[in-house]
Design a protein around this motif. Structure first.
Motif: not given
Length: 269
Positions: A67-96
């Motif tokens: 991977i080029e960057m950890d998903p948590r790092e990838a979200l930082k430019p949007l001002g998003i902190v991983a621990e603050d996310i309270t809702q995740v839509i899981v489209t399916h459970l494949h690894y990626d």
């Protein structure tokens, strides 16, 4: 209510692929065909919904898919902190798509009942069907269930005002796409219901498939759900980076204003 902003956040890519990896029955099967890996952010004022979680460095090493960057790092430019996310839509459970569930420990997961049944049931006795899943990711979904943080759906459902999910299946038994009301109209995040524009517009199935009819029927569902076919956003197509402007950072792309050109013309469909 107001419309949603939608960003695609790219965290990885894989270039050592061919068209045979992307399309069944493709005549030009040995031509190179790259793939992007992304997660998506829906935002309306203080509301934030994450669509899928990507995968982390541990999974990248295990599968030899860096991977080029950890998903948590990838979200930082949007001002998003991983621990603050309270809702995740899981489209399916494949690894990626679900390999980073543990990175968002405070999130409630929204998924199809059929996907949990598929990933924990007898179909996983088959190596081929099990290959896109990782046990640790599925176990994380189960742990979240036992913590009271999974909401299951059986078909179409509303997650929030202006955000709906729609069961499609095909690629995985409980695959769902996400429909979002935006300034450009109803935008559909296809996830793996269409990995590439060419899958949906040329009706070319992706090779990892559980139910081929559901996959093929799903292409028409995507077109029906979107206000216009140009507002379908496939899950892995590098062409998204061409059709949508980068915003805030080179790996973050703004989707809710629509593409700068019609993707059908780009793929000759």
């Amino acid at each position: 209510m107001s419309d949603w902003q939608v960003h695609s956040v790219k965290y990885a890519e894989r270039n050592m692929r061919t068209r045979a990896d992307s399309f069944l029955f493709d005549d030009n099967h040995d031509a190179p065909h790259a793939m992007d890996y992304s997660i998506w952010v829906l935002r309306r004022g203080a509301e934030v919904i994450l669509v899928d979680t990507g995968y982390d460095a541990v999974e990248a090493h295990r599968r030899n898919r860096p991977i080029e960057m950890d998903p948590r790092e990838a979200l930082k430019p949007l001002g998003i902190v991983a621990e603050d996310i309270t809702q995740v839509i899981v489209t399916h459970l494949h690894y990626d798509h679900a390999g980073g569930l543990h990175l968002f420990p405070n999130a409630t997961l929204h998924m199809q009942t059929a996907e949990m049944q598929f990933a924990t049931g007898p179909c996983m006795c088959h190596d081929t069907l099990r290959a896109p899943f990782s046990a640790s990711h599925v176990c994380e979904a189960v742990r979240r269930l036992y913590s009271g943080k999974v909401v299951f759906y059986e078909g179409d459902a509303e997650i929030a005002e202006g955000v709906t999910v729609h069961a499609i299946g095909g690629h995985s038994r409980g695959l769902q796409c996400v429909r979002v009301r935006t300034a450009a109209g109803w935008l559909v995040l296809a996830s793996d219901a269409a990995h590439f524009y060419e899958n949906v517009f040329a009706r070319k199935p992706f090779p990892i498939v559980v139910d081929l009819q559901n996959m093929l029927d799903g292409f028409a569902v995507l077109e029906r759900l979107a206000s216009h076919s140009r507002l379908i956003v496939p899950g892995h197509d590098p062409l998204v980076r061409v059709l949508y402007p980068a915003e805030i950072a080179p790996h973050v792309f703004r989707l809710d204003h629509g593409p700068i050109r019609d993707p059908k013309q780009e793929v000759g469909a």
